[in-house]
Design an enzyme around this catalytic site. Sequence first.
Site, PDB file in Angstrom:
ATOM      1  N   ASP A 132     -14.194  -5.296   2.285  1.00 27.30           N
ATOM      2  CA  ASP A 132     -15.361  -5.589   1.441  1.00 27.30           C
ATOM      3  C   ASP A 132     -16.452  -6.210   2.319  1.00 27.30           C
ATOM      4  OD1 ASP A 132     -13.359  -8.314   0.383  1.00 27.30           O
ATOM      5  OD2 ASP A 132     -15.178  -8.526   1.597  1.00 27.30           O
TER       6      ASP A 132
ATOM      7  N   CYS B 144     -18.934  23.618   6.416  1.00 26.04           N
ATOM      8  CA  CYS B 144     -17.582  23.856   6.948  1.00 26.04           C
ATOM      9  C   CYS B 144     -16.479  23.279   6.055  1.00 26.04           C
ATOM     10  CB  CYS B 144     -17.479  23.281   8.355  1.00 26.04           C
ATOM     11  SG  CYS B 144     -17.569  21.482   8.394  1.00 26.04           S
TER      12      CYS B 144
ATOM     13  N   HIS C 266     -10.490  -3.734   9.934  1.00 26.97           N
ATOM     14  CA  HIS C 266     -10.018  -2.560   9.189  1.00 26.97           C
ATOM     15  C   HIS C 266     -11.154  -1.754   8.561  1.00 26.97           C
ATOM     16  CE1 HIS C 266      -5.909  -4.769   8.820  1.00 26.97           C
ATOM     17  NE2 HIS C 266      -6.100  -4.264  10.010  1.00 26.97           N
TER      18      HIS C 266
ATOM     19  N   GLN D 205      -9.568  -8.810   7.855  1.00 25.41           N
ATOM     20  CA  GLN D 205      -8.853  -7.575   7.540  1.00 25.41           C
ATOM     21  C   GLN D 205      -9.493  -6.899   6.335  1.00 25.41           C
ATOM     22  OE1 GLN D 205      -4.345  -8.284   7.639  1.00 25.41           O
ATOM     23  NE2 GLN D 205      -5.155 -10.367   7.746  1.00 25.41           N
TER      24      GLN D 205
ATOM     25  N   CYS E 179     -18.529  19.030   3.141  1.00 27.41           N
ATOM     26  CA  CYS E 179     -19.630  19.637   3.896  1.00 27.41           C
ATOM     27  C   CYS E 179     -19.910  21.036   3.344  1.00 27.41           C
ATOM     28  CB  CYS E 179     -19.267  19.728   5.375  1.00 27.41           C
ATOM     29  SG  CYS E 179     -20.530  20.553   6.348  1.00 27.41           S
TER      30      CYS E 179
ATOM     31  N   ASN F 122      -3.151 -20.902   2.154  1.00 28.60           N
ATOM     32  CA  ASN F 122      -2.523 -19.891   1.286  1.00 28.60           C
ATOM     33  C   ASN F 122      -1.717 -20.597   0.202  1.00 28.60           C
ATOM     34  OD1 ASN F 122      -0.910 -17.760   0.194  1.00 28.60           O
ATOM     35  ND2 ASN F 122      -1.101 -16.638   2.120  1.00 28.60           N
TER      36      ASN F 122
ATOM     37  N   GLY G 113      -5.585 -16.594   3.433  1.00 25.97           N
ATOM     38  CA  GLY G 113      -5.388 -15.535   2.456  1.00 25.97           C
ATOM     39  C   GLY G 113      -4.791 -14.254   2.988  1.00 25.97           C
ATOM     40  N   THR G 114      -3.848 -14.379   3.914  1.00 25.50           N
ATOM     41  CA  THR G 114      -3.162 -13.177   4.368  1.00 25.50           C
ATOM     42  C   THR G 114      -1.643 -13.355   4.304  1.00 25.50           C
ATOM     43  OG1 THR G 114      -2.930 -11.524   6.124  1.00 25.50           O
ATOM     44  CG2 THR G 114      -3.259 -13.817   6.826  1.00 25.50           C
ATOM     45  N   SER G 115      -0.958 -12.277   3.937  1.00 20.93           N
ATOM     46  CA  SER G 115       0.512 -12.319   3.878  1.00 20.93           C
ATOM     47  C   SER G 115       1.106 -12.160   5.273  1.00 20.93           C
ATOM     48  CB  SER G 115       1.001 -11.161   2.998  1.00 20.93           C
ATOM     49  OG  SER G 115       0.564  -9.922   3.573  1.00 20.93           O
TER      50      SER G 115
END
Length: 276
Positions: A135, A184, A150, A132, A181, A247, A221-223
Amino acid sequence: MDNALHATAREHLREACRAGGIAVLTGAGMSAESGIPTFRDAVLSIPSPPAAAVPRGESAVLGRPGDGGGLWSRFDPAQLASEEGFRADPQRVWDWYAERRDGVRAAQPNAGHRALGAFAARHPGVLAVITQNVDDLHQRAGNTDAIRLHGDILEDRWLQACRPGCGRAPASAVPGRPPRCADCGNLVRPGVVWFGEMLPSHAIDAAERAARSCLVMLVVGTSGAVWPAAGLAGLARRSGAWVAIVNPHESEIDAEAHAVLRGTAAQLLPRLLDDL
Ligand code: BV8
């Protein structure tokens, strides 16, 4: 960490190494020990942007006088990480990404990233890293084929399609916060998936394939708060995989796991993988 649980985990990993595959789903906690704040942390302590970014006469903390503690520390990243938030205040959102980009460039893969990179080199074709994180630390550690759900914070993209015939590359945009740009006025945005936006179909398809076919899924390491990424652990379990969470704290998907290993990515991944 509970040694019996550790031994069980290594047994499942050894088996998966021999006959099948291992999927690793990572979140912001994977990069925490590389000095990149997690989203949870981000809510608490986003540092104020560089002084240069603060309009003359305003306080260093990008807040309005009397804001007490500074605008940034009170905004929910989900608001900043959205097209709506960007259109509402492109400069503020651009500065936030610029600050995070500096943090990513200054960071180094930690022992957890390196353990995954080394494992993949020792066991080609066995490991699928699904992240996710926006980096590039998995890639720098050797997992160049990591599935990026992501997007990539270091990539520039146009906010919308440029006017027909314009066809300029984001890199040619007129510098600014954000760059735009010359023809535009189209704005440059970071190459990440914002809340409310679909994930890249090639990435979510590859991730679901890996979740369905792996014998072991490590969730690191994810909630488990953000979907559809959080659903991959349950998909792996329902497909017969042995699921373990790494975790130091409780997550919203602990119930999907056969084992919860309480510790950090840089502490536990080398112990789990290094001599497999
Ligand atoms: C979408 C890029 C289709 C940008 C990100 C179903 C139910 C509920 C809501 C939804 C749902 N389906 C869709 C939604 C809406 C939404 C969502 O999930 N909202 C949540 C907040 C409720 N999802 C979306 O919008 C997704 N798109 O569904 O499109 C669609 C389209 C239109 C309408 C409907 C549907 C897009 C989601 C992607 C958003 N972009 N990032 C950027 O980075 O700027 S998400 C971003 O936040 C990260 O990429 C990551 O995914 C997430 C943060 O979560 P974590 O990585 O888990 O980090 P967190 O800080 O939360 O936790 C850290 C953990 O690490 C903690 O548990 C901590 O204990 C642990 N830890 C700390 N230190 C360590 C550690 N672990 C190990 N070692 C350590 N050292």
